[in-house]
Design a protein around this motif. Structure first.
Motif, PDB file in Angstrom:
ATOM      1  N   GLU A   1      40.971  37.331  45.790  1.00  0.00           N
ATOM      2  CA  GLU A   1      40.856  38.539  46.607  1.00  0.00           C
ATOM      3  C   GLU A   1      40.635  38.209  48.088  1.00  0.00           C
ATOM      4  O   GLU A   1      40.195  37.112  48.438  1.00  0.00           O
ATOM      5  CB  GLU A   1      39.685  39.383  46.059  1.00  0.00           C
TER       6      GLU A   1
ATOM      7  N   ASN B   1      36.527  42.391  49.165  1.00  0.00           N
ATOM      8  CA  ASN B   1      35.372  41.942  48.391  1.00  0.00           C
ATOM      9  C   ASN B   1      34.051  42.200  49.117  1.00  0.00           C
ATOM     10  O   ASN B   1      33.023  42.445  48.473  1.00  0.00           O
ATOM     11  CB  ASN B   1      35.503  40.453  48.075  1.00  0.00           C
TER      12      ASN B   1
ATOM     13  N   ARG C   1      36.974  36.659  43.631  1.00  0.00           N
ATOM     14  CA  ARG C   1      36.131  37.842  43.796  1.00  0.00           C
ATOM     15  C   ARG C   1      34.776  37.678  43.115  1.00  0.00           C
ATOM     16  O   ARG C   1      34.674  37.088  42.037  1.00  0.00           O
ATOM     17  CB  ARG C   1      36.844  39.088  43.258  1.00  0.00           C
TER      18      ARG C   1
ATOM     19  N   SER D   1      35.781  45.313  44.428  1.00  0.00           N
ATOM     20  CA  SER D   1      36.940  45.150  45.314  1.00  0.00           C
ATOM     21  C   SER D   1      38.089  46.040  44.874  1.00  0.00           C
ATOM     22  O   SER D   1      38.869  46.523  45.698  1.00  0.00           O
ATOM     23  CB  SER D   1      37.387  43.687  45.319  1.00  0.00           C
TER      24      SER D   1
ATOM     25  N   VAL E   1      34.887  37.936  37.169  1.00  0.00           N
ATOM     26  CA  VAL E   1      34.406  37.670  38.520  1.00  0.00           C
ATOM     27  C   VAL E   1      33.793  36.273  38.567  1.00  0.00           C
ATOM     28  O   VAL E   1      33.534  35.659  37.528  1.00  0.00           O
ATOM     29  CB  VAL E   1      33.369  38.734  38.972  1.00  0.00           C
TER      30      VAL E   1
END
Length: 339
Positions: free
Chosen positions: A135, A140, A168, A173, A194
């Motif tokens: 990301e 984020n 991320r 996000s 994540v």
């Protein structure tokens, strides 16, 4: 001519006798009886034989051909019989042995918990959405009211690929991406993997899963958030489950809260699962910060909303009374088959 036919016959029969494979038999057949085979060439040379000798030579050629064909067929059958006998010997089934039971697979505890959770929110009208695991810092952190040098960045120390691209740290996000699109109202659930720079232990891992929820609409209040989470808790953990909200701080929500539920094991009396308190901390939530709405192009004077984040592994451990997160990922079939 007689000597030549006799030599072809003797040599061919010797090769047939030595052959141990069906492909070799086929090669001999092509080499002798094929369009360009030795015996075929002899037949083509009949024009060079004296007219009075042709019937006798033709009869000799036919006799040699017939003899070779019979031997080829006989040898091929013998090879096939031997191959079949060997195969039967290898594939013999001992019917007195116990049968091999087929093991059917099933969902991982994490996946089962996620599907149970999604089913509740889908019933409330939520849409399941996903986003990239690699990301931009913008989505984020920045659009979630976490600018550069903000202390929350230290708390969510993660893996950077470049200065502006990272793995991320939260599926929030995805919420920022959806809000930026400007299609209102919004009612989404965003589960996914994540990453944070954590040491592996019983409750932490550098890779885990989150489920983030977001609602944006006109006249959304804290009461809507409390009612939503209370209903989810009852359907996920049991109809007698109660919820308790404690003030907290998150950069992207204001006001913010931590949510506790009554222990589903002891009903709030106190036990090993809830460490004697009767309550279990379950998730974080709050009303979407007006600045977050503004950065994503939504007018905070007209719209409001709430967001919440649930650690999937956390609720899986609680629901199935597992005391070590590492057990979920060690692929030990003795453990996984219990669920």
């Amino acid at each position: 001519m007689k000597e030549k036919l006799s030599a072809i016959k003797e040599q061919t029969l010797a090769k047939i006798e030595q052959a141990q494979d069906a492909s070799v038999i086929n090669d001999i057949k092509v080499a002798i009886l094929g369009k360009k085979g030795e015996l075929t060439q002899v037949l083509k040379s009949m024009k060079d034989v004296a007219p009075e000798d042709r019937p006798k030579v033709g009869q000799m050629v036919n006799e040699v051909r017939q003899n070779i064909e019979e031997k080829l067929d006989e040898k091929l059958k013998a090879i096939n019989r031997a191959a079949r006998a060997e195969k039967m010997k290898r594939e013999t089934i001992d019917v007195t042995l116990p049968g091999v039971k087929k093991i059917d697979g099933h969902r991982h505890p994490n996946q089962t918990a996620l599907e149970d959770l999604e089913r509740v929110f889908i019933g409330m009208g939520y849409e399941i959405v996903s986003g990239p695991e690699v990301e931009y810092d913008k989505y984020n952190f920045e659009l979630l009211n976490i600018p550069a040098n903000h202390p929350a960045k230290d708390e969510q120390d993660t893996f950077y690929i470049t200065k502006d691209i990272l793995l991320r740290t939260q599926t929030s996000s995805v919420q920022a991406r959806i809000m930026e699109q400007g299609k209102l109202p919004i009612r989404i659930l965003s589960p996914g993997r994540v990453f944070r720079s954590d040491e592996v232990d019983a409750t932490h891992s550098p890779s885990f899963h989150q489920v983030e929820g977001l609602v944006i609409d006109k006249n959304i209040t804290m009461a809507d958030l409390k009612g939503t989470l209370a209903q989810w808790a009852k359907e996920f953990f049991g109809p007698n489950t109660k919820t308790k909200f404690r003030p907290h701080h998150f950069p992207f929500t204001e006001p913010s809260a931590e949510v506790d539920i009554t222990c589903f094991k002891c009903g709030g009396k106190g036990c090993r699962v809830c460490k004697g308190s009767g309550w279990i901390e379950i998730l974080g939530c709050g009303m979407v910060h007006p600045h977050v709405l503004e950065m994503c192009g939504i007018d905070p004077e007209e719209y409001s909303g709430f967001a919440f984040g649930i650690g999937l592994e956390r609720i899986t451990l609680l629901k199935y009374e597992i005391d070590d997160m590492r057990l979920l990922y060690e692929n030990d079939m003795r453990f996984l088959q219990q669920w």
